[in-house]
Design a protein around this motif. Sequence first.
Motif, PDB file in Angstrom:
ATOM      1  N   GLY A   3      -4.272 -10.592  -3.930  1.00 55.44           N
ATOM      2  CA  GLY A   3      -4.413  -9.899  -2.818  1.00 55.44           C
ATOM      3  C   GLY A   3      -3.307  -8.893  -2.717  1.00 55.44           C
ATOM      4  N   THR A   4      -2.056  -9.143  -3.595  1.00 58.37           N
ATOM      5  CA  THR A   4      -0.839  -8.147  -3.333  1.00 58.37           C
ATOM      6  C   THR A   4      -1.216  -6.769  -3.742  1.00 58.37           C
ATOM      7  N   ILE A   5      -0.747  -5.791  -3.255  1.00 64.66           N
ATOM      8  CA  ILE A   5      -0.982  -4.447  -3.825  1.00 64.66           C
ATOM      9  C   ILE A   5       0.513  -3.699  -3.897  1.00 64.66           C
TER      10      ILE A   5
END
Length: 58
Positions: A3-5
């Motif tokens: 979920g890291t952008i």
Amino acid sequence: MSGTIAEIEAEQVTPAVAEHGEGPVWDARSGRQLSVDMHRGRPAPRGPRRQPGAPARR
């Protein structure tokens, strides 16, 4: 997925050649990338034309 952008900043390095370019392809004869400008309904070449007799870039 974690979920890291990642956030990056892009820089435009060439003038715009299309309003909405689609379907890029490499034209070995001219040594340029071609695409279609969907809004204008015409080809949108990128890069300089190859001089006659000059070798194709790879």
